[in-house]
Design a protein around this motif. Structure first.
Motif, mmCIF file in Angstrom:
data_model
loop_
_atom_site.group_PDB
_atom_site.id
_atom_site.type_symbol
_atom_site.label_atom_id
_atom_site.label_comp_id
_atom_site.label_asym_id
_atom_site.label_seq_id
_atom_site.Cartn_x
_atom_site.Cartn_y
_atom_site.Cartn_z
ATOM 1 N N ALA A 24 0.835 -1.207 0.000
ATOM 2 C CA ALA A 24 0.000 0.000 0.000
ATOM 3 C C ALA A 24 0.867 1.253 0.000
ATOM 4 N N PHE A 25 1.908 1.267 0.863
ATOM 5 C CA PHE A 25 2.773 2.443 0.925
ATOM 6 C C PHE A 25 3.643 2.548 -0.325
ATOM 7 N N PHE A 26 4.044 1.412 -0.858
ATOM 8 C CA PHE A 26 4.815 1.440 -2.102
ATOM 9 C C PHE A 26 3.986 2.057 -3.228
ATOM 10 N N TYR A 27 2.742 1.590 -3.302
ATOM 11 C CA TYR A 27 1.846 2.138 -4.322
ATOM 12 C C TYR A 27 1.613 3.621 -4.081
ATOM 13 N N TRP A 28 1.432 4.012 -2.828
ATOM 14 C CA TRP A 28 1.094 5.395 -2.510
ATOM 15 C C TRP A 28 2.230 6.355 -2.851
ATOM 16 N N TYR A 29 3.442 5.965 -2.546
ATOM 17 C CA TYR A 29 4.562 6.894 -2.701
ATOM 18 C C TYR A 29 5.258 6.814 -4.058
ATOM 19 N N ARG A 30 4.904 5.852 -4.886
ATOM 20 C CA ARG A 30 5.541 5.778 -6.189
ATOM 21 C C ARG A 30 4.940 6.826 -7.124
ATOM 22 N N ARG A 31 5.717 7.267 -8.063
ATOM 23 C CA ARG A 31 5.262 8.215 -9.074
ATOM 24 C C ARG A 31 5.677 7.698 -10.439
ATOM 25 N N PRO A 43 -2.100 8.564 3.317
ATOM 26 C CA PRO A 43 -2.448 7.462 2.407
ATOM 27 C C PRO A 43 -3.954 7.315 2.222
ATOM 28 N N PHE A 44 -4.351 7.118 0.979
ATOM 29 C CA PHE A 44 -5.728 6.921 0.532
ATOM 30 C C PHE A 44 -6.570 8.201 0.540
ATOM 31 N N LEU A 45 -6.123 9.230 1.223
ATOM 32 C CA LEU A 45 -6.885 10.478 1.262
ATOM 33 C C LEU A 45 -6.156 11.622 0.574
ATOM 34 N N GLY A 46 -4.840 11.583 0.575
ATOM 35 C CA GLY A 46 -4.079 12.694 0.019
ATOM 36 C C GLY A 46 -4.213 13.914 0.902
ATOM 37 N N PHE A 47 -4.468 15.092 0.270
ATOM 38 C CA PHE A 47 -4.533 16.339 1.025
ATOM 39 C C PHE A 47 -5.924 16.934 1.067
ATOM 40 N N TYR A 48 -6.929 16.169 0.665
ATOM 41 C CA TYR A 48 -8.266 16.733 0.552
ATOM 42 C C TYR A 48 -8.702 17.452 1.823
ATOM 43 N N ARG A 49 -8.472 16.822 2.977
ATOM 44 C CA ARG A 49 -8.970 17.364 4.243
ATOM 45 C C ARG A 49 -8.051 18.408 4.871
ATOM 46 N N PHE A 50 -6.962 18.755 4.231
ATOM 47 C CA PHE A 50 -5.962 19.583 4.905
ATOM 48 C C PHE A 50 -5.697 20.914 4.204
ATOM 49 N N MET A 74 -4.413 13.851 -4.636
ATOM 50 C CA MET A 74 -5.807 14.144 -4.288
ATOM 51 C C MET A 74 -6.577 12.834 -4.368
ATOM 52 N N GLY A 75 -6.914 12.262 -3.206
ATOM 53 C CA GLY A 75 -7.534 10.946 -3.207
ATOM 54 C C GLY A 75 -6.555 9.929 -3.759
ATOM 55 N N ARG A 76 -6.925 9.261 -4.823
ATOM 56 C CA ARG A 76 -6.029 8.284 -5.458
ATOM 57 C C ARG A 76 -5.344 8.862 -6.678
ATOM 58 N N GLN A 77 -5.559 10.127 -6.970
ATOM 59 C CA GLN A 77 -5.011 10.735 -8.175
ATOM 60 C C GLN A 77 -3.910 11.730 -7.829
ATOM 61 N N VAL A 218 -19.130 18.024 -4.659
ATOM 62 C CA VAL A 218 -18.423 17.580 -5.859
ATOM 63 C C VAL A 218 -17.044 17.056 -5.483
ATOM 64 N N CYS A 219 -16.376 17.754 -4.584
ATOM 65 C CA CYS A 219 -15.045 17.297 -4.163
ATOM 66 C C CYS A 219 -15.123 15.940 -3.478
ATOM 67 N N LEU A 220 -16.143 15.690 -2.698
ATOM 68 C CA LEU A 220 -16.298 14.387 -2.070
ATOM 69 C C LEU A 220 -16.331 13.291 -3.126
ATOM 70 N N ARG A 221 -17.089 13.548 -4.190
ATOM 71 C CA ARG A 221 -17.204 12.529 -5.228
ATOM 72 C C ARG A 221 -15.891 12.337 -5.962
ATOM 73 N N VAL A 222 -15.208 13.428 -6.251
ATOM 74 C CA VAL A 222 -13.958 13.340 -7.002
ATOM 75 C C VAL A 222 -12.914 12.562 -6.224
ATOM 76 N N HIS A 223 -12.791 12.865 -4.929
ATOM 77 C CA HIS A 223 -11.672 12.320 -4.176
ATOM 78 C C HIS A 223 -11.963 11.011 -3.463
ATOM 79 N N PHE A 224 -13.239 10.734 -3.194
ATOM 80 C CA PHE A 224 -13.549 9.539 -2.432
ATOM 81 C C PHE A 224 -14.459 8.563 -3.157
ATOM 82 N N GLY A 225 -15.029 8.982 -4.264
ATOM 83 C CA GLY A 225 -16.001 8.126 -4.942
ATOM 84 C C GLY A 225 -15.419 6.826 -5.439
ATOM 85 N N GLN A 226 -14.105 6.716 -5.510
ATOM 86 C CA GLN A 226 -13.472 5.500 -6.001
ATOM 87 C C GLN A 226 -13.315 4.448 -4.902
ATOM 88 N N PHE A 227 -13.846 4.734 -3.699
ATOM 89 C CA PHE A 227 -13.728 3.794 -2.580
ATOM 90 C C PHE A 227 -15.123 3.435 -2.066
#
Length: 501
Positions: A24-31, A43-50, A74-77, A218-227
Protein backbone atom coordinates in the motif's frame (compact mmCIF):
# COMPACT_ATOMS: atom_id res chain seq x y z
CA UNK A 1 1.29 -29.22 17.90
CA UNK A 2 -1.71 -27.04 18.47
CA UNK A 3 0.46 -24.27 19.91
CA UNK A 4 2.86 -24.59 16.99
CA UNK A 5 0.03 -24.31 14.49
CA UNK A 6 -1.28 -21.22 16.28
CA UNK A 7 2.13 -19.54 16.10
CA UNK A 8 2.42 -20.45 12.42
CA UNK A 9 -1.01 -18.95 11.73
CA UNK A 10 -0.07 -15.77 13.61
CA UNK A 11 3.17 -15.51 11.66
CA UNK A 12 1.33 -15.96 8.36
CA UNK A 13 -1.28 -13.34 9.32
CA UNK A 14 1.37 -10.91 10.49
CA UNK A 15 3.39 -11.41 7.33
CA UNK A 16 0.29 -10.86 5.22
CA UNK A 17 -0.52 -7.65 7.07
CA UNK A 18 3.03 -6.35 6.75
CA UNK A 19 3.10 -7.26 3.05
CA UNK A 20 -0.24 -5.52 2.49
CA UNK A 21 0.92 -2.37 4.31
CA UNK A 22 4.23 -2.41 2.42
CA UNK A 23 2.50 -2.72 -0.95
CA UNK A 24 0.00 0.00 0.00
CA UNK A 25 2.77 2.44 0.92
CA UNK A 26 4.82 1.44 -2.10
CA UNK A 27 1.85 2.14 -4.32
CA UNK A 28 1.09 5.40 -2.51
CA UNK A 29 4.56 6.89 -2.70
CA UNK A 30 5.54 5.78 -6.19
CA UNK A 31 5.26 8.21 -9.07
CA UNK A 32 5.44 7.79 -12.83
CA UNK A 33 8.88 8.20 -14.33
CA UNK A 34 10.04 11.84 -14.56
CA UNK A 35 6.85 13.08 -12.87
CA UNK A 36 6.87 16.41 -10.97
CA UNK A 37 7.72 16.16 -7.25
CA UNK A 38 5.31 17.18 -4.55
CA UNK A 39 3.68 16.33 -1.20
CA UNK A 40 1.77 13.06 -0.80
CA UNK A 41 -0.48 13.65 2.21
CA UNK A 42 -2.25 10.88 4.11
CA UNK A 43 -2.45 7.46 2.41
CA UNK A 44 -5.73 6.92 0.53
CA UNK A 45 -6.89 10.48 1.26
CA UNK A 46 -4.08 12.69 0.02
CA UNK A 47 -4.53 16.34 1.03
CA UNK A 48 -8.27 16.73 0.55
CA UNK A 49 -8.97 17.36 4.24
CA UNK A 50 -5.96 19.58 4.91
CA UNK A 51 -6.32 22.53 2.52
CA UNK A 52 -8.63 24.66 4.65
CA UNK A 53 -10.47 27.49 2.94
CA UNK A 54 -7.55 28.57 0.75
CA UNK A 55 -6.04 25.59 -1.10
CA UNK A 56 -4.43 27.89 -3.70
CA UNK A 57 -2.43 29.63 -0.97
CA UNK A 58 -1.35 26.30 0.51
CA UNK A 59 -0.24 25.08 -2.90
CA UNK A 60 1.82 28.20 -3.48
CA UNK A 61 3.59 27.60 -0.17
CA UNK A 62 4.47 24.07 -1.29
CA UNK A 63 5.70 25.35 -4.65
CA UNK A 64 8.49 27.21 -2.85
CA UNK A 65 9.91 23.79 -2.00
CA UNK A 66 8.91 21.73 -5.04
CA UNK A 67 8.96 24.32 -7.80
CA UNK A 68 6.31 25.98 -10.02
CA UNK A 69 5.36 22.60 -11.51
CA UNK A 70 4.51 20.11 -8.79
CA UNK A 71 2.22 17.19 -8.11
CA UNK A 72 -0.29 16.96 -5.26
CA UNK A 73 -2.01 13.71 -4.32
CA UNK A 74 -5.81 14.14 -4.29
CA UNK A 75 -7.53 10.95 -3.21
CA UNK A 76 -6.03 8.28 -5.46
CA UNK A 77 -5.01 10.74 -8.17
CA UNK A 78 -1.97 12.94 -8.66
CA UNK A 79 -2.87 16.43 -9.79
CA UNK A 80 -0.25 18.63 -11.41
CA UNK A 81 -0.35 22.24 -10.22
CA UNK A 82 0.97 25.02 -12.46
CA UNK A 83 2.13 27.61 -9.97
CA UNK A 84 3.28 30.70 -11.85
CA UNK A 85 2.56 32.73 -14.98
CA UNK A 86 5.30 31.16 -17.10
CA UNK A 87 4.24 27.56 -16.47
CA UNK A 88 0.55 28.39 -17.05
CA UNK A 89 1.48 30.03 -20.36
CA UNK A 90 3.69 27.07 -21.26
CA UNK A 91 0.90 24.59 -20.58
CA UNK A 92 -2.44 26.25 -21.33
CA UNK A 93 -1.32 28.48 -24.22
CA UNK A 94 1.76 27.07 -25.93
CA UNK A 95 0.54 23.50 -25.49
CA UNK A 96 -3.16 24.33 -25.53
CA UNK A 97 -4.20 21.23 -27.44
CA UNK A 98 -2.47 18.95 -24.95
CA UNK A 99 -3.64 20.74 -21.79
CA UNK A 100 -7.26 21.64 -22.65
CA UNK A 101 -9.06 18.47 -21.62
CA UNK A 102 -11.44 18.22 -18.68
CA UNK A 103 -11.20 15.54 -15.98
CA UNK A 104 -14.28 13.38 -15.66
CA UNK A 105 -16.35 14.16 -12.54
CA UNK A 106 -18.86 11.40 -12.07
CA UNK A 107 -21.48 13.52 -10.37
CA UNK A 108 -21.40 16.03 -13.26
CA UNK A 109 -21.57 13.18 -15.77
CA UNK A 110 -24.69 11.81 -14.08
CA UNK A 111 -26.48 15.13 -14.36
CA UNK A 112 -25.26 16.33 -17.77
CA UNK A 113 -25.05 12.90 -19.44
CA UNK A 114 -21.83 14.03 -21.09
CA UNK A 115 -23.31 17.28 -22.40
CA UNK A 116 -22.79 20.94 -21.61
CA UNK A 117 -19.68 22.97 -22.39
CA UNK A 118 -17.59 23.77 -19.32
CA UNK A 119 -17.03 20.13 -18.35
CA UNK A 120 -16.79 18.64 -21.83
CA UNK A 121 -13.47 17.16 -22.85
CA UNK A 122 -11.45 18.92 -25.54
CA UNK A 123 -12.75 17.25 -28.69
CA UNK A 124 -14.76 18.04 -31.80
CA UNK A 125 -18.00 17.89 -29.81
CA UNK A 126 -16.74 20.65 -27.49
CA UNK A 127 -15.26 22.67 -30.37
CA UNK A 128 -18.62 22.78 -32.17
CA UNK A 129 -20.37 24.00 -29.04
CA UNK A 130 -17.65 26.54 -28.35
CA UNK A 131 -17.91 27.94 -31.88
CA UNK A 132 -21.68 28.06 -31.54
CA UNK A 133 -21.41 29.90 -28.21
CA UNK A 134 -18.98 32.50 -29.53
CA UNK A 135 -20.84 33.17 -32.78
CA UNK A 136 -24.23 33.31 -31.05
CA UNK A 137 -23.04 35.72 -28.36
CA UNK A 138 -21.54 37.96 -31.04
CA UNK A 139 -24.69 37.67 -33.10
CA UNK A 140 -26.80 38.93 -30.23
CA UNK A 141 -24.58 41.87 -29.45
CA UNK A 142 -21.77 40.82 -27.10
CA UNK A 143 -18.88 43.13 -27.84
CA UNK A 144 -21.12 45.43 -29.86
CA UNK A 145 -23.03 48.62 -29.14
CA UNK A 146 -26.33 46.71 -29.04
CA UNK A 147 -25.17 44.77 -25.96
CA UNK A 148 -23.86 47.95 -24.39
CA UNK A 149 -27.26 49.58 -24.89
CA UNK A 150 -28.88 46.69 -23.03
CA UNK A 151 -26.45 47.10 -20.13
CA UNK A 152 -26.96 50.85 -19.85
CA UNK A 153 -30.73 50.33 -20.00
CA UNK A 154 -30.45 47.94 -17.07
CA UNK A 155 -28.37 50.48 -15.12
CA UNK A 156 -31.42 52.73 -14.84
CA UNK A 157 -33.50 49.93 -13.34
CA UNK A 158 -30.68 49.06 -10.94
CA UNK A 159 -30.32 52.65 -9.75
CA UNK A 160 -34.07 52.95 -9.22
CA UNK A 161 -34.07 49.74 -7.15
CA UNK A 162 -31.24 51.08 -5.00
CA UNK A 163 -33.04 54.39 -4.42
CA UNK A 164 -36.05 52.57 -2.97
CA UNK A 165 -33.95 51.82 0.12
CA UNK A 166 -33.88 55.57 0.81
CA UNK A 167 -30.44 55.68 2.39
CA UNK A 168 -31.10 52.73 4.72
CA UNK A 169 -28.66 49.81 4.98
CA UNK A 170 -29.46 46.82 2.76
CA UNK A 171 -27.85 43.78 1.16
CA UNK A 172 -27.19 44.70 -2.47
CA UNK A 173 -26.48 41.15 -3.64
CA UNK A 174 -29.94 40.27 -4.93
CA UNK A 175 -30.40 43.61 -6.73
CA UNK A 176 -27.03 43.28 -8.47
CA UNK A 177 -27.83 39.68 -9.34
CA UNK A 178 -31.13 40.78 -10.87
CA UNK A 179 -29.43 43.41 -13.00
CA UNK A 180 -26.63 41.15 -14.26
CA UNK A 181 -29.04 38.28 -14.91
CA UNK A 182 -31.24 40.55 -16.98
CA UNK A 183 -28.30 41.18 -19.31
CA UNK A 184 -28.02 37.42 -19.74
CA UNK A 185 -31.79 37.10 -20.19
CA UNK A 186 -31.71 39.64 -23.02
CA UNK A 187 -29.29 37.35 -24.87
CA UNK A 188 -30.79 34.00 -23.92
CA UNK A 189 -34.51 34.84 -23.98
CA UNK A 190 -34.62 38.10 -25.92
CA UNK A 191 -36.16 40.04 -23.04
CA UNK A 192 -35.61 41.47 -19.58
CA UNK A 193 -37.76 40.86 -16.51
CA UNK A 194 -39.11 43.09 -13.80
CA UNK A 195 -37.27 42.37 -10.56
CA UNK A 196 -40.53 41.19 -8.93
CA UNK A 197 -41.51 38.85 -11.80
CA UNK A 198 -42.28 35.48 -10.21
CA UNK A 199 -40.52 33.36 -12.84
CA UNK A 200 -37.48 35.63 -12.76
CA UNK A 201 -37.33 35.50 -8.96
CA UNK A 202 -37.43 31.70 -9.06
CA UNK A 203 -34.43 31.58 -11.40
CA UNK A 204 -32.38 34.10 -9.39
CA UNK A 205 -33.33 32.64 -6.00
CA UNK A 206 -32.26 29.14 -6.99
CA UNK A 207 -29.06 30.44 -8.48
CA UNK A 208 -28.08 32.41 -5.35
CA UNK A 209 -29.16 29.68 -2.92
CA UNK A 210 -27.56 26.68 -4.60
CA UNK A 211 -24.57 27.84 -6.59
CA UNK A 212 -22.17 28.35 -3.71
CA UNK A 213 -22.89 24.94 -2.15
CA UNK A 214 -21.76 22.73 -5.03
CA UNK A 215 -18.03 22.43 -4.55
CA UNK A 216 -17.79 20.48 -1.25
CA UNK A 217 -20.09 17.70 -2.46
CA UNK A 218 -18.42 17.58 -5.86
CA UNK A 219 -15.05 17.30 -4.16
CA UNK A 220 -16.30 14.39 -2.07
CA UNK A 221 -17.20 12.53 -5.23
CA UNK A 222 -13.96 13.34 -7.00
CA UNK A 223 -11.67 12.32 -4.18
CA UNK A 224 -13.55 9.54 -2.43
CA UNK A 225 -16.00 8.13 -4.94
CA UNK A 226 -13.47 5.50 -6.00
CA UNK A 227 -13.73 3.79 -2.58
CA UNK A 228 -17.33 2.53 -2.46
CA UNK A 229 -16.52 -0.13 0.16
CA UNK A 230 -14.56 2.07 2.55
CA UNK A 231 -16.70 5.18 2.15
CA UNK A 232 -20.24 3.97 1.53
CA UNK A 233 -21.73 6.93 3.42
CA UNK A 234 -20.21 9.25 0.84
CA UNK A 235 -22.20 7.57 -1.89
CA UNK A 236 -25.37 8.63 -0.07
CA UNK A 237 -23.99 12.17 0.06
CA UNK A 238 -23.27 11.90 -3.64
CA UNK A 239 -26.84 10.84 -4.45
CA UNK A 240 -28.21 13.80 -2.52
CA UNK A 241 -25.85 16.13 -4.37
CA UNK A 242 -26.97 14.72 -7.73
CA UNK A 243 -30.57 15.56 -6.89
CA UNK A 244 -29.41 18.95 -5.60
CA UNK A 245 -27.77 19.86 -8.92
CA UNK A 246 -30.80 18.75 -10.93
CA UNK A 247 -32.92 21.17 -8.90
CA UNK A 248 -30.80 24.00 -10.29
CA UNK A 249 -33.04 23.93 -13.37
CA UNK A 250 -36.22 25.83 -12.47
CA UNK A 251 -39.51 24.69 -13.97
CA UNK A 252 -40.13 28.24 -15.18
CA UNK A 253 -37.03 28.01 -17.36
CA UNK A 254 -38.33 24.84 -18.95
CA UNK A 255 -41.63 26.58 -19.61
CA UNK A 256 -39.85 29.41 -21.41
CA UNK A 257 -38.09 26.93 -23.67
CA UNK A 258 -41.42 25.27 -24.51
CA UNK A 259 -42.86 28.69 -25.34
CA UNK A 260 -39.94 29.27 -27.72
CA UNK A 261 -40.50 25.91 -29.39
CA UNK A 262 -44.16 26.75 -29.98
CA UNK A 263 -43.38 30.12 -31.60
CA UNK A 264 -40.09 29.20 -33.31
CA UNK A 265 -39.41 30.59 -36.80
CA UNK A 266 -36.44 29.27 -38.74
CA UNK A 267 -35.68 32.60 -40.41
CA UNK A 268 -36.17 34.76 -37.33
CA UNK A 269 -33.91 33.81 -34.45
CA UNK A 270 -34.80 36.11 -31.59
CA UNK A 271 -32.27 34.93 -29.00
CA UNK A 272 -29.95 32.16 -27.81
CA UNK A 273 -32.80 29.70 -27.29
CA UNK A 274 -33.94 30.10 -30.89
CA UNK A 275 -30.37 29.75 -32.13
CA UNK A 276 -29.96 26.50 -30.20
CA UNK A 277 -33.28 25.14 -31.49
CA UNK A 278 -32.11 26.01 -35.00
CA UNK A 279 -28.90 24.02 -34.49
CA UNK A 280 -30.93 21.07 -33.26
CA UNK A 281 -33.09 21.08 -36.38
CA UNK A 282 -30.12 21.56 -38.72
CA UNK A 283 -28.19 18.75 -37.02
CA UNK A 284 -31.09 16.32 -37.40
CA UNK A 285 -30.52 14.30 -34.26
CA UNK A 286 -26.72 14.36 -34.09
CA UNK A 287 -25.10 14.44 -30.66
CA UNK A 288 -23.60 17.94 -30.48
CA UNK A 289 -26.89 19.80 -30.05
CA UNK A 290 -28.96 16.98 -28.66
CA UNK A 291 -32.60 17.68 -27.94
CA UNK A 292 -32.23 16.13 -24.50
CA UNK A 293 -32.69 18.70 -21.78
CA UNK A 294 -29.28 17.93 -20.22
CA UNK A 295 -27.21 19.53 -22.95
CA UNK A 296 -29.40 22.56 -23.44
CA UNK A 297 -29.88 23.41 -19.78
CA UNK A 298 -26.24 22.71 -18.86
CA UNK A 299 -25.25 25.33 -21.43
CA UNK A 300 -28.05 27.81 -20.88
CA UNK A 301 -28.45 27.77 -17.12
CA UNK A 302 -25.38 26.39 -15.41
CA UNK A 303 -22.94 28.12 -17.77
CA UNK A 304 -24.65 31.29 -18.93
CA UNK A 305 -26.70 32.07 -15.83
CA UNK A 306 -24.46 30.75 -13.07
CA UNK A 307 -21.07 31.59 -14.59
CA UNK A 308 -22.32 34.76 -16.25
CA UNK A 309 -24.23 36.13 -13.27
CA UNK A 310 -22.54 35.04 -10.06
CA UNK A 311 -18.98 35.89 -11.12
CA UNK A 312 -19.81 39.44 -12.29
CA UNK A 313 -22.07 40.06 -9.31
CA UNK A 314 -19.32 38.96 -6.92
CA UNK A 315 -16.74 41.17 -8.67
CA UNK A 316 -19.00 44.18 -8.15
CA UNK A 317 -19.66 43.22 -4.51
CA UNK A 318 -15.91 42.96 -3.85
CA UNK A 319 -15.59 46.40 -5.47
CA UNK A 320 -18.19 47.93 -3.18
CA UNK A 321 -16.58 46.34 -0.13
CA UNK A 322 -13.27 47.93 -1.08
CA UNK A 323 -14.97 51.31 -1.49
CA UNK A 324 -16.55 51.31 1.97
CA UNK A 325 -13.25 50.20 3.48
CA UNK A 326 -11.29 52.94 1.71
CA UNK A 327 -13.31 56.16 1.20
CA UNK A 328 -10.23 57.83 -0.30
CA UNK A 329 -10.24 55.37 -3.21
CA UNK A 330 -13.97 55.95 -3.65
CA UNK A 331 -13.38 59.71 -3.80
CA UNK A 332 -10.64 59.27 -6.43
CA UNK A 333 -12.93 57.14 -8.56
CA UNK A 334 -15.81 59.61 -8.33
CA UNK A 335 -13.56 62.56 -9.10
CA UNK A 336 -12.31 60.91 -12.31
CA UNK A 337 -15.85 59.89 -13.28
CA UNK A 338 -17.15 63.44 -12.79
CA UNK A 339 -14.24 64.90 -14.75
CA UNK A 340 -14.93 62.63 -17.74
CA UNK A 341 -18.71 62.16 -17.59
CA UNK A 342 -20.13 64.66 -15.16
CA UNK A 343 -23.06 63.56 -13.01
CA UNK A 344 -25.61 62.83 -15.73
CA UNK A 345 -23.91 61.40 -18.83
CA UNK A 346 -24.45 57.69 -19.25
CA UNK A 347 -21.11 55.84 -19.25
CA UNK A 348 -19.97 54.01 -22.38
CA UNK A 349 -17.39 51.26 -22.57
CA UNK A 350 -15.22 53.41 -24.81
CA UNK A 351 -14.91 55.94 -21.95
CA UNK A 352 -12.47 53.59 -20.24
CA UNK A 353 -9.62 54.97 -22.35
CA UNK A 354 -10.09 58.31 -20.58
CA UNK A 355 -10.40 56.82 -17.10
CA UNK A 356 -7.05 55.24 -16.13
CA UNK A 357 -7.66 55.19 -12.38
CA UNK A 358 -11.02 53.44 -12.80
CA UNK A 359 -9.40 50.83 -15.01
CA UNK A 360 -6.59 50.40 -12.49
CA UNK A 361 -9.14 49.90 -9.70
CA UNK A 362 -11.00 47.22 -11.65
CA UNK A 363 -7.76 45.49 -12.61
CA UNK A 364 -6.72 45.42 -8.97
CA UNK A 365 -10.07 43.88 -8.03
CA UNK A 366 -9.45 41.12 -10.56
CA UNK A 367 -5.97 40.56 -9.12
CA UNK A 368 -6.58 40.98 -5.40
CA UNK A 369 -9.88 39.10 -5.29
CA UNK A 370 -9.35 36.12 -7.59
CA UNK A 371 -12.81 34.59 -7.93
CA UNK A 372 -11.55 31.20 -9.19
CA UNK A 373 -8.19 30.76 -7.41
CA UNK A 374 -7.51 27.38 -9.05
CA UNK A 375 -9.46 28.20 -12.21
CA UNK A 376 -11.42 25.22 -13.58
CA UNK A 377 -9.30 22.08 -13.65
CA UNK A 378 -7.88 20.95 -16.99
CA UNK A 379 -6.68 17.51 -18.09
CA UNK A 380 -3.95 16.42 -20.47
CA UNK A 381 -5.34 14.91 -23.69
CA UNK A 382 -2.04 13.22 -24.45
CA UNK A 383 1.43 12.82 -22.96
CA UNK A 384 3.08 16.21 -22.58
CA UNK A 385 6.31 17.78 -21.34
CA UNK A 386 6.64 20.92 -19.28
CA UNK A 387 9.72 22.31 -17.53
CA UNK A 388 11.53 19.03 -18.12
CA UNK A 389 8.82 16.86 -16.53
CA UNK A 390 6.69 14.25 -18.28
CA UNK A 391 2.94 14.59 -17.72
CA UNK A 392 0.97 11.50 -18.64
CA UNK A 393 -2.23 11.60 -20.65
CA UNK A 394 -5.30 11.88 -18.41
CA UNK A 395 -3.57 13.89 -15.64
CA UNK A 396 -5.64 16.55 -13.90
CA UNK A 397 -4.07 20.03 -14.21
CA UNK A 398 -4.80 22.84 -11.74
CA UNK A 399 -3.68 26.34 -12.88
CA UNK A 400 -3.05 28.35 -9.71
CA UNK A 401 -4.34 31.77 -10.81
CA UNK A 402 -4.21 33.05 -7.24
CA UNK A 403 -0.46 32.35 -7.12
CA UNK A 404 0.05 34.38 -10.32
CA UNK A 405 -1.92 37.28 -8.84
CA UNK A 406 0.05 37.14 -5.57
CA UNK A 407 3.56 36.42 -6.85
CA UNK A 408 5.93 38.59 -4.74
CA UNK A 409 8.45 38.56 -7.60
CA UNK A 410 5.92 40.39 -9.78
CA UNK A 411 3.87 42.36 -7.26
CA UNK A 412 5.13 44.64 -4.50
CA UNK A 413 3.22 43.80 -1.30
CA UNK A 414 0.75 41.54 -3.14
CA UNK A 415 -1.51 41.17 -0.09
CA UNK A 416 -2.36 44.89 -0.19
CA UNK A 417 -5.02 46.46 -2.39
CA UNK A 418 -3.27 49.15 -4.44
CA UNK A 419 -4.85 50.32 -7.73
CA UNK A 420 -1.81 52.53 -8.36
CA UNK A 421 0.29 49.47 -9.18
CA UNK A 422 -1.48 49.41 -12.56
CA UNK A 423 -0.51 53.00 -13.44
CA UNK A 424 2.78 54.28 -14.82
CA UNK A 425 4.67 57.35 -13.62
CA UNK A 426 2.46 59.61 -15.76
CA UNK A 427 -0.78 58.13 -14.45
CA UNK A 428 -1.53 56.08 -17.56
CA UNK A 429 -3.15 52.66 -17.21
CA UNK A 430 -0.79 49.70 -17.80
CA UNK A 431 -2.31 46.39 -18.91
CA UNK A 432 -0.02 43.96 -17.10
CA UNK A 433 -0.02 40.43 -18.50
CA UNK A 434 0.14 38.84 -15.04
CA UNK A 435 -3.54 39.52 -14.34
CA UNK A 436 -5.49 36.59 -15.83
CA UNK A 437 -8.85 36.31 -13.99
CA UNK A 438 -10.52 34.72 -17.02
CA UNK A 439 -7.70 32.21 -17.49
CA UNK A 440 -5.85 31.76 -20.79
CA UNK A 441 -5.63 29.34 -23.69
CA UNK A 442 -8.35 27.62 -25.72
CA UNK A 443 -10.59 27.25 -22.67
CA UNK A 444 -10.44 30.79 -21.34
CA UNK A 445 -13.79 32.24 -20.22
CA UNK A 446 -16.33 32.43 -23.04
CA UNK A 447 -18.01 35.50 -21.54
CA UNK A 448 -14.88 37.55 -20.80
CA UNK A 449 -15.79 40.44 -23.10
CA UNK A 450 -19.32 40.70 -21.71
CA UNK A 451 -18.08 40.52 -18.12
CA UNK A 452 -15.51 43.28 -18.62
CA UNK A 453 -18.11 45.53 -20.21
CA UNK A 454 -20.63 44.89 -17.43
CA UNK A 455 -18.17 45.49 -14.58
CA UNK A 456 -16.96 48.78 -16.05
CA UNK A 457 -20.37 50.25 -16.92
CA UNK A 458 -22.12 49.11 -13.73
CA UNK A 459 -19.31 50.21 -11.42
CA UNK A 460 -18.95 53.64 -13.05
CA UNK A 461 -22.72 54.16 -12.97
CA UNK A 462 -22.97 53.18 -9.32
CA UNK A 463 -20.14 55.44 -8.13
CA UNK A 464 -21.47 58.26 -10.33
CA UNK A 465 -24.90 58.17 -8.63
CA UNK A 466 -24.20 56.99 -5.08
CA UNK A 467 -21.76 57.31 -2.21
CA UNK A 468 -21.40 53.92 -0.58
CA UNK A 469 -21.08 53.80 3.20
CA UNK A 470 -20.93 50.99 5.79
CA UNK A 471 -23.97 49.89 7.75
CA UNK A 472 -24.12 52.33 10.73
CA UNK A 473 -25.63 49.62 12.93
CA UNK A 474 -22.82 47.14 12.29
CA UNK A 475 -20.30 46.89 15.12
CA UNK A 476 -17.42 46.26 12.70
CA UNK A 477 -16.87 46.83 9.00
CA UNK A 478 -17.87 43.96 6.74
CA UNK A 479 -15.02 41.51 6.15
CA UNK A 480 -12.93 42.63 3.19
CA UNK A 481 -10.35 39.85 3.37
CA UNK A 482 -12.17 36.57 3.80
CA UNK A 483 -14.90 35.17 1.63
CA UNK A 484 -16.92 32.06 0.99
CA UNK A 485 -14.80 29.38 -0.68
CA UNK A 486 -17.55 27.40 -2.36
CA UNK A 487 -17.66 27.19 -6.14
CA UNK A 488 -15.87 30.56 -6.14
CA UNK A 489 -14.19 32.95 -3.71
CA UNK A 490 -16.99 35.46 -3.12
CA UNK A 491 -17.76 38.04 -0.42
CA UNK A 492 -19.66 37.05 2.68
CA UNK A 493 -23.10 38.69 3.02
CA UNK A 494 -22.92 42.34 4.03
CA UNK A 495 -25.11 45.43 4.22
CA UNK A 496 -24.32 48.77 2.70
CA UNK A 497 -25.76 52.28 2.60
CA UNK A 498 -26.17 53.98 -0.79
CA UNK A 499 -26.38 57.75 -0.36
CA UNK A 500 -27.54 59.63 -3.45
CA UNK A 501 -24.78 61.95 -4.66
Amino acid sequence: NMLQRMFNEINVSTSFIFLTVFLAFFYWYRRPKNFPPGPRGVPFLGFYRFFGNHPASKMRTWSKKYGPVMSVRMGRQDWVVLGDYETIQQGLVKQGNEFSGRPSIDIIERVSKGNGMIFLNYDEHWKKQRRFGLSTLRGFGVGKRSMEDRITEEVAYLNDAIRTHDGKAFNIQSILGNAISNNICSIVMGRRFDYDDERFKEIITRLARRYLTLRPAVCLRVHFGQFPILFTHLWRVDERCTRHIKKLIPESLREMVEEHKASYEQDNHRDFIDAFLGEQKAENGAKTFTAKYNNFYCIMYVIIFVAGTETTTSTLRWSLLCLIHDPEIQDKLRKEIFEVLGQEKIPAFEDKSKMPYTRAFIQEIYRHRTLLPLSVTHMTNEDANICGYTIQKGTTIAPNLWAVHNDPVVWDEPNKFKPERHLDADGNFVQLKHVIPFSVGPRHCLGEQLARMEVFIFLVSLVQKFEFLPDPKAKVLSDNENGSSGAAFVPLPFKIVAKVV
